[in-house]
Scaffold this active site. Sequence first.
Site, PDB file in Angstrom:
ATOM      1  N   TYR A  26       0.851  -1.147   0.102  1.00  0.00           N
ATOM      2  CA  TYR A  26       0.104   0.072   0.120  1.00  0.00           C
ATOM      3  C   TYR A  26       0.866   1.175   0.142  1.00  0.00           C
ATOM      4  O   TYR A  26       1.863   1.311   0.979  1.00  0.00           O
ATOM      5  CB  TYR A  26      -0.914  -0.042   1.208  1.00  0.00           C
ATOM      6  CG  TYR A  26      -1.818   1.271   1.383  1.00  0.00           C
ATOM      7  CD1 TYR A  26      -1.682   1.968   2.526  1.00  0.00           C
ATOM      8  CD2 TYR A  26      -2.672   1.367   0.595  1.00  0.00           C
ATOM      9  CE1 TYR A  26      -2.283   3.069   2.769  1.00  0.00           C
ATOM     10  CE2 TYR A  26      -3.584   2.654   0.423  1.00  0.00           C
ATOM     11  CZ  TYR A  26      -3.644   3.278   1.700  1.00  0.00           C
ATOM     12  OH  TYR A  26      -4.335   4.546   1.970  1.00  0.00           O
ATOM     13  N   ASP A  54       9.240   2.649  -0.109  1.00  0.00           N
ATOM     14  CA  ASP A  54       8.029   3.276   0.522  1.00  0.00           C
ATOM     15  C   ASP A  54       8.390   3.139   1.936  1.00  0.00           C
ATOM     16  O   ASP A  54       7.984   1.930   2.388  1.00  0.00           O
ATOM     17  CB  ASP A  54       6.657   2.757  -0.031  1.00  0.00           C
ATOM     18  CG  ASP A  54       5.708   3.620   0.669  1.00  0.00           C
ATOM     19  OD1 ASP A  54       4.409   3.511   0.318  1.00  0.00           O
ATOM     20  OD2 ASP A  54       5.958   4.120   1.876  1.00  0.00           O
ATOM     21  N   LYS A  96       4.755   8.958   9.153  1.00  0.00           N
ATOM     22  CA  LYS A  96       4.643   8.322  10.442  1.00  0.00           C
ATOM     23  C   LYS A  96       5.612   8.768  11.538  1.00  0.00           C
ATOM     24  O   LYS A  96       5.656   9.992  12.058  1.00  0.00           O
ATOM     25  CB  LYS A  96       4.514   6.634  10.157  1.00  0.00           C
ATOM     26  CG  LYS A  96       3.155   6.289   9.509  1.00  0.00           C
ATOM     27  CD  LYS A  96       3.045   4.909   9.310  1.00  0.00           C
ATOM     28  CE  LYS A  96       2.049   4.455   8.349  1.00  0.00           C
ATOM     29  NZ  LYS A  96       0.667   4.404   8.697  1.00  0.00           N
TER      30      LYS A  96
HETATM   31  P1  KE4 Z   1      -1.106   8.178   4.782  1.00  0.00           P
HETATM   32  O1  KE4 Z   1      -1.672   8.828   3.550  1.00  0.00           O
HETATM   33  O2  KE4 Z   1      -1.985   7.166   5.379  1.00  0.00           O
HETATM   34  O3  KE4 Z   1      -0.267   8.885   5.678  1.00  0.00           O
HETATM   35  O4  KE4 Z   1       0.080   7.092   4.409  1.00  0.00           O
HETATM   36  C1  KE4 Z   1      -0.122   6.015   3.332  1.00  0.00           C
HETATM   37  C2  KE4 Z   1       0.741   4.983   3.350  1.00  0.00           C
HETATM   38  C3  KE4 Z   1       1.930   4.865   2.410  1.00  0.00           C
HETATM   39  N1  KE4 Z   1       2.884   4.092   2.467  1.00  0.00           N
HETATM   40  C4  KE4 Z   1       2.743   3.131   3.293  1.00  0.00           C
HETATM   41  C5  KE4 Z   1       3.935   1.691   3.513  1.00  0.00           C
HETATM   42  C6  KE4 Z   1       1.601   3.167   4.318  1.00  0.00           C
HETATM   43  O5  KE4 Z   1       1.859   2.009   5.489  1.00  0.00           O
HETATM   44  C7  KE4 Z   1       0.729   3.922   4.472  1.00  0.00           C
HETATM   45  C8  KE4 Z   1      -0.327   4.073   5.335  1.00  0.00           C
HETATM   46  N2  KE4 Z   1      -0.459   2.794   6.213  1.00  0.00           N
HETATM   47  C9  KE4 Z   1      -2.004   2.570   6.791  1.00  0.00           C
HETATM   48  C10 KE4 Z   1      -1.792   1.603   7.706  1.00  0.00           C
HETATM   49  N3  KE4 Z   1      -2.235   0.201   6.950  1.00  0.00           N
HETATM   50  C11 KE4 Z   1      -2.296   3.788   7.430  1.00  0.00           C
HETATM   51  C12 KE4 Z   1      -3.615   3.563   8.212  1.00  0.00           C
HETATM   52  C13 KE4 Z   1      -5.011   4.128   7.587  1.00  0.00           C
HETATM   53  O6  KE4 Z   1      -5.216   3.844   6.451  1.00  0.00           O
HETATM   54  O7  KE4 Z   1      -6.107   4.556   8.459  1.00  0.00           O
END
Ligand code: KE4
Length: 445
Positions: A154, A249, A277
Amino acid sequence: MNKANSQTTTTRYTKSAAAHAEAKTLMPGGVNSPVRAYNAVGREPITIAKGKGCVVTDVDGNEYVDYVGSYGPLILGHAPEVVVAAVTKTATHGTSFGMPTLLENQLAKTVIDAVPSVQVVRFVNSGTEAAMSALRLARAATGRGKVIKCIGCYHGHTDAMLVSAGSGATTLGTPSSPGVPESLVKNTLLVPYNDLAAVEATMQAHKDEIACMAVEPIAGNMGCIPPEPGYLEGLRKLCDTYGVLLLFDEVMTGFRVDYGCAQKLYGVMPDLTCLGKVVGGGLPCAAYGGKAEYMRQVAPDGPMYQAGTLSGNPLAMAAGLATLQALKADDFAAYAQLEKSARRLEMGLAEASASAGVPTYITRVGSMICPFFVREVGQRVVNYDDATACRTDRFAAFFRTMLDEGVVLPPAQFEAWFIGTAHDDDAIEKTIAAASKAFVVASDI
Ligand code: KE4
């Protein structure tokens, strides 16, 4: 099914139930990010009132040892003094200017010093923004249009990455969400994680068309799936052979598994890196960075456009700086502590699942951990197909019992759990004791 688990709103959760009922009238699913709705675990979400250290308290006053940790940022736990003090002090001098501040220089220097492949960095406000921008930069730098991503990884909800796999090992993706036209995903090629042959076949089939290979160096969005030995090194070699940029990523792994991120832990250097994060210490902050030859193509140095009103805002910079400084202190002592706590939890979960007769495959890299509820003892999980074959029904029952026992986990089998420096021995032992009960409940499913 255990009686306690069949109840979704006992008196224990009365105020959370009311809060969620109201939230659903106001926001889609009553949440601001889908996973928080608890759809994968068959009960309503709890509503949080506050957090301190490794404990969160819901609006009913129930306390929980927390392994969500905001899905990664809270490596120091909730409301750590150093972060609260830094943000509070900074806020008194203003929260955003739309003009450069010294805090941005300080965090940029810290990130560049820490992350081995990053020579130049740009701050943004979310992991999605970081990945979207890095992808645009890869395309700008190479003049190529296609991107390879792994099924199950993701990279935020940017259109090009909202792609689900068709059949077969190397597939042209199809949109995984309404509102994403085929035209925006036709350049996204999908391969299974941990499968170098599929990557090579894709690069061979689309020679000179691929801008980058985007990958989570440790896959944290289908549970926690480490790279198989040689996988990352193999990606580096293939990218060099085919002139493809390697994009790590590290939104989740950055500063989580090592102060130098996964790229230092595994000794494989990408061309571009996304961070998020932990780098923002719990405030909205993310970044993308990499070799100067690429990053200097980002406006206003170069023509690749990307912008953001709150990018590099002082509060997020202050929170990120305080967090990274705490992680670096005493010769990175935090990581040794995290390793000790996480290893104890890993062993405890393994013993508890075995004694309950529940097959699990527990993965861990540093303070990211995931018990996969596999179907047979001895089964491994190395990619999305393995992960989705797990007993998600057993995970859901396990989750609900853990919640009733005062331990809150990420509410899906396909999430990693996060341990922070605030998880002390008592918290870990309480978690293991709760898991002993929860695995027994899961064994009935
Ligand atoms: P954000 O746009 O949610 O800040 O980050 C996206 C993202 C990008 N790359 C990786 C490897 C990530 O894990 C994430 C976001 N992770 C999720 C957890 N599975 C965020 C939780 C959510 O979507 O509420």
